[in-house]
Design an enzyme around this catalytic site. Structure first.
Site, mmCIF file in Angstrom:
data_model
loop_
_atom_site.group_PDB
_atom_site.id
_atom_site.type_symbol
_atom_site.label_atom_id
_atom_site.label_comp_id
_atom_site.label_asym_id
_atom_site.label_seq_id
_atom_site.Cartn_x
_atom_site.Cartn_y
_atom_site.Cartn_z
ATOM 1 N N ASP A 192 41.427 36.571 51.754
ATOM 2 C CA ASP A 192 42.279 35.852 50.793
ATOM 3 C C ASP A 192 43.241 34.871 51.447
ATOM 4 O O ASP A 192 44.005 34.207 50.752
ATOM 5 C CB ASP A 192 43.068 36.858 49.936
ATOM 6 C CG ASP A 192 42.156 37.699 49.049
ATOM 7 O OD1 ASP A 192 42.610 38.732 48.556
ATOM 8 O OD2 ASP A 192 40.984 37.316 48.895
ATOM 9 N N LYS A 211 50.076 41.308 43.767
ATOM 10 C CA LYS A 211 49.141 41.288 42.614
ATOM 11 C C LYS A 211 48.053 42.333 42.801
ATOM 12 O O LYS A 211 47.743 43.108 41.896
ATOM 13 C CB LYS A 211 48.489 39.917 42.478
ATOM 14 C CG LYS A 211 47.274 39.911 41.544
ATOM 15 C CD LYS A 211 46.597 38.572 41.490
ATOM 16 C CE LYS A 211 45.592 38.301 42.535
ATOM 17 N NZ LYS A 211 44.244 38.843 42.321
ATOM 18 N N ASN A 212 47.457 42.397 43.986
ATOM 19 C CA ASN A 212 46.294 43.263 44.201
ATOM 20 C C ASN A 212 46.649 44.735 44.361
ATOM 21 O O ASN A 212 45.767 45.578 44.487
ATOM 22 C CB ASN A 212 45.478 42.758 45.387
ATOM 23 C CG ASN A 212 44.777 41.463 45.022
ATOM 24 O OD1 ASN A 212 44.718 41.093 43.850
ATOM 25 N ND2 ASN A 212 44.277 40.764 46.021
ATOM 26 N N ARG A 251 29.550 39.421 43.791
ATOM 27 C CA ARG A 251 30.516 40.528 43.747
ATOM 28 C C ARG A 251 29.962 41.676 42.922
ATOM 29 O O ARG A 251 30.456 41.982 41.840
ATOM 30 C CB ARG A 251 31.839 40.043 43.211
ATOM 31 C CG ARG A 251 32.443 38.983 44.161
ATOM 32 C CD ARG A 251 33.759 38.519 43.747
ATOM 33 N NE ARG A 251 34.776 39.538 43.973
ATOM 34 C CZ ARG A 251 36.046 39.345 43.634
ATOM 35 N NH1 ARG A 251 36.415 38.218 43.068
ATOM 36 N NH2 ARG A 251 36.958 40.261 43.853
ATOM 37 N N ARG A 270 47.262 32.518 38.115
ATOM 38 C CA ARG A 270 46.767 33.874 38.007
ATOM 39 C C ARG A 270 47.313 34.778 39.102
ATOM 40 O O ARG A 270 47.418 35.979 38.949
ATOM 41 C CB ARG A 270 45.227 33.867 38.070
ATOM 42 C CG ARG A 270 44.595 33.050 36.931
ATOM 43 C CD ARG A 270 43.164 33.299 36.810
ATOM 44 N NE ARG A 270 42.936 34.679 37.077
ATOM 45 C CZ ARG A 270 42.003 35.088 37.908
ATOM 46 N NH1 ARG A 270 41.235 34.220 38.502
ATOM 47 N NH2 ARG A 270 41.838 36.352 38.124
ATOM 48 N N CYS A 279 31.198 34.907 39.963
ATOM 49 C CA CYS A 279 32.487 34.547 40.549
ATOM 50 C C CYS A 279 32.290 33.412 41.550
ATOM 51 O O CYS A 279 31.288 33.388 42.266
ATOM 52 C CB CYS A 279 33.076 35.753 41.280
ATOM 53 S SG CYS A 279 34.610 35.348 42.094
HETATM 54 C C1 EPZ Z 1 39.640 42.817 46.174
HETATM 55 O O1 EPZ Z 1 38.496 42.478 45.403
HETATM 56 C C2 EPZ Z 1 40.695 41.756 45.865
HETATM 57 N N1 EPZ Z 1 40.966 41.748 44.447
HETATM 58 C C3 EPZ Z 1 40.174 40.379 46.288
HETATM 59 O O2 EPZ Z 1 41.236 39.432 46.111
HETATM 60 C C4 EPZ Z 1 39.840 40.409 47.764
HETATM 61 O O3 EPZ Z 1 39.269 39.184 48.133
HETATM 62 C C5 EPZ Z 1 38.825 41.544 48.046
HETATM 63 O O4 EPZ Z 1 39.340 42.793 47.579
HETATM 64 C C6 EPZ Z 1 38.539 41.687 49.526
HETATM 65 O O5 EPZ Z 1 39.693 41.915 50.244
HETATM 66 C C7 EPZ Z 1 41.795 42.692 43.956
HETATM 67 O O6 EPZ Z 1 42.282 43.566 44.626
HETATM 68 C C8 EPZ Z 1 42.088 42.624 42.495
HETATM 69 P P1 EPZ Z 1 35.653 44.298 47.418
HETATM 70 P P2 EPZ Z 1 37.279 43.515 45.246
HETATM 71 O O7 EPZ Z 1 35.004 45.218 46.434
HETATM 72 O O8 EPZ Z 1 37.781 44.906 45.248
HETATM 73 C C9 EPZ Z 1 31.053 43.676 48.452
HETATM 74 C C10 EPZ Z 1 42.314 37.478 45.338
HETATM 75 O O9 EPZ Z 1 42.192 36.298 45.698
HETATM 76 N N2 EPZ Z 1 30.845 44.737 47.455
HETATM 77 O O10 EPZ Z 1 36.497 44.892 48.462
HETATM 78 O O11 EPZ Z 1 36.474 43.045 44.110
HETATM 79 C C11 EPZ Z 1 31.613 42.399 47.825
HETATM 80 O O12 EPZ Z 1 30.610 41.590 47.294
HETATM 81 C C12 EPZ Z 1 41.058 38.360 45.170
HETATM 82 O O13 EPZ Z 1 43.389 38.009 45.104
HETATM 83 C C13 EPZ Z 1 29.581 45.252 47.281
HETATM 84 O O14 EPZ Z 1 28.632 44.822 47.933
HETATM 85 O O15 EPZ Z 1 36.489 43.210 46.611
HETATM 86 C C14 EPZ Z 1 32.341 41.788 48.997
HETATM 87 O O16 EPZ Z 1 31.444 41.082 49.772
HETATM 88 C C15 EPZ Z 1 39.799 37.591 45.334
HETATM 89 N N3 EPZ Z 1 29.425 46.239 46.357
HETATM 90 C C16 EPZ Z 1 32.870 42.995 49.748
HETATM 91 O O17 EPZ Z 1 32.069 44.094 49.359
HETATM 92 C C17 EPZ Z 1 30.473 46.743 45.616
HETATM 93 O O18 EPZ Z 1 30.281 47.642 44.786
HETATM 94 C C18 EPZ Z 1 34.339 43.323 49.463
HETATM 95 O O19 EPZ Z 1 34.526 43.383 48.076
HETATM 96 C C19 EPZ Z 1 31.737 46.200 45.819
HETATM 97 C C20 EPZ Z 1 31.919 45.194 46.754
#
Ligand code: EPZ
Length: 492
Positions: free
Chosen positions: A315, A22-23, A122, A407, A117
């Site tokens: 995850d 999915k991701n 996020r 989802r 969320c």
């Molecule tokens: C991706 O989300 C995945 N979703 C998430 O999977 C997964 O948990 C996450 O990466 C971490 O591995 C998809 O790929 C669609 P991040 P993403 O930006 O890209 C912080 C699932 O269950 N951050 O890597 O949104 C953030 O708050 C989902 O399939 C900032 O601070 O995650 C987090 O603590 C849930 N500023 C960390 O970084 C930003 O601009 C990682 O978030 C962006 C992120």
């Protein structure tokens, strides 16, 4: 709305195939916005999120057509729309992946901010920081990101944040840089296999990206990107979930179509817990293996921290917590990516687990016996953990709000049932709650209000409840039924 009725206590047995990731599929689908030709993707799972993104891309001039064998064909037929509407974006955070492709290909993007969320804060500040570094003009108005740029320009971008890098943020900046003037370097890029797969697709479209899978990416901008064909990588999170399903039920399960390189931290931690896994590599030499979970009687407690890749994925944190709730002793689970991602703790406790929070960690006192109960899913991976625990528990369980599960998992109950589980999808109503989970009359009676003082109290309570209902009803007309239903939980 659907719910699951699970009859637990059965060791799983059999073979199951992992779907496409999915991701990886979601950001890759969004990249079709940049292609001057059709994109054909293979092994795209049939998920609610994939359908939601197809809908969003449809509003942005991309037609998506499902083909045989989980293939999906995407083609731009109108490259003028630039608005990703709140009504669709709020259903799925990954919609943010249209931001980079829209901006770099159409010079403008108006994308709704994803909103709250359940798994924690996020923000998208790193996405915006990266796009600004490439020269985009960005402002936030009325809950929308409004980004404009006549032509992006290559630059040096550092994408490290307080919790490591950003997965979808790296994809957005990579996309933007692919059609920018000159060279971009991204430092502290996310190394997740899904990000590398995204880069592979862009390179197949004609981009020039080096360093995929490492924290240092070099992207030489090109004039245009063509159509391409691509096989989406297998879903490592789904693979981990199925391996844990075998382990938590003390079963014997073979999980096919797995890239073991993507699962090193997971396999390492399962080994620590005493889960015996035999790896059968593909005799044909492909990078796809089959993992055989062998019956393991005793589960050993351990400590684990969810970290950015190649660390243990956040995850699978909830699924591991479910497994460790049956280990013989004290375990500690910490999440260093989403420090507050513990909404599943209280629900696992309802199933008889002994878990309490301490700061960024959960302390799990393992117990041999879990027991059936009514529980509520609160996000995608939490719902998977509840299904795992309910399959291991004695008796029946009800799992509500399984729309979270749909989802991100393709027909999970059918595949688990093919391994001998007993999971029924039913309409969520009182009649469908198994008698075993209904409060026995005796308890109901013993706890009902009989004395006069109590009767008065009850009447007063009833009045208060009525006032609350009345005031809620006065507020309700603002939202359409669909909206109120969707509003139940923000997209993860
Ligand atoms: C991706 O989300 C995945 N979703 C998430 O999977 C997964 O948990 C996450 O990466 C971490 O591995 C998809 O790929 C669609 P991040 P993403 O930006 O890209 C912080 C699932 O269950 N951050 O890597 O949104 C953030 O708050 C989902 O399939 C900032 O601070 O995650 C987090 O603590 C849930 N500023 C960390 O970084 C930003 O601009 C990682 O978030 C962006 C992120």
């Amino acid at each position: 709305m659907d719910m699951f009725v699970v009859r637990g206590g059965k060791p799983l047995k059999g073979q199951v195939r992992v779907s496409g990731a999915k991701n990886a599929a979601l950001p890759i689908m969004a990249a079709s916005l940049m292609a001057d030709g059709p994109i054909t993707l293979h092994d795209v799972p049939d998920l609610v999120d994939v359908r939601t993104l197809s809908q969003l891309l449809g509003t942005l001039g991309v037609i998506s057509e499902r083909q045989a064998d989980n293939a999906l064909r995407l083609e731009v037929i109108d490259d003028s729309p630039v608005v990703a509407d709140y009504e669709l974006v709020r259903r799925m955070r990954a919609s943010i992946c249209v931001l980079g492709p829209l901006l770099t290909r159409r010079g403008r993007a108006t994308v709704s901010l994803p909103g709250g969320c359940n798994i924690g804060d996020r923000p998208i500040d790193l996405h915006l920081k990266g796009l600004k570094a490439l020269g985009a003009d960005i402002r936030i108005e009325h809950g929308y990101v409004i980004a404009t740029a006549r032509k992006l320009k290559g630059a040096r971008v550092f994408l490290g944040g307080s919790f490591g890098s950003t997965v979808t943020g790296t994809c957005n900046v990579m996309a933007a840089a692919a059609l920018a003037d000159g060279v971009t370097t991204i430092e502290s890029a996310a190394c997740e296999p899904e990000v590398a797969d995204y880069g592979q697709l862009l390179n197949a479209m004609g981009a020039k990206i080096e360093g995929l899978g490492t924290p240092f990416l070099r992207i030489e901008g090109v004039e245009s990107l063509a159509g391409a064909e691509h096989h989406v990588i297998p879903d490592r999170i789904e693979a981990a979930t199925l391996l844990i399903a075998g382990a938590i039920t003390h079963g014997e399960v073979s999980v096919e179509n797995v890239c073991i390189d993507h699962l090193s931290a997971v396999l390492d931690k399962l080994n620590d817990v005493g889960v015996r896994i035999r790896i059968a590599e593909d005799p044909g030499g492909s990078d796809r293996s089959t993992l055989h979970v062998l019956p393991s009687e005793k589960l050993t407690p351990t400590e684990c921290s969810a970290l950015p890749y190649p660390g243990l994925p956040t995850d699978v944190q909830a699924q591991f917590m479910a497994l460790l709730s049956r280990a013989d002793g004290i375990s500690v689970v910490t999440d260093k990516v989403f420090p507050d991602r513990f909404m599943h703790v209280a629900e696992l406790v309802r199933l008889g687990a002994s878990i309490h929070r301490e700061g960024q960690s959960a302390i799990i006192n393992g117990t041999e016996k879990l027991h059936g109960a009514c529980v509520m899913a609160c996000d995608l991976r939490a719902s998977a953990a509840l299904v795992l625990a309910a399959m291991a528990a004695d008796g029946e369980s009800v799992i509500r709000r399984i729309y979270h599960l749909d989802r991100g998992y393709e027909q999970l109950e059918n595949r688990l049932n093919s391994l001998g589980a007993d999971i029924r999808r039913m309409n969520d109503c009182e009649e469908n709650v198994p008698v075993s989970l209904r409060l026995p009359q005796s308890i109901e009676n013993s706890s009902s209000l009989t004395t006069s003082g109590h009767v008065e109290g009850a009447a007063r309570l009833e009045d208060l409840r009525q006032i609350r209902v009345d005031s809620a009803e006065t507020l309700a007309p603002l939202q359409s039924p669909a909206a109120s239903k969707a509003k139940q939980e923000p997209a993860s």
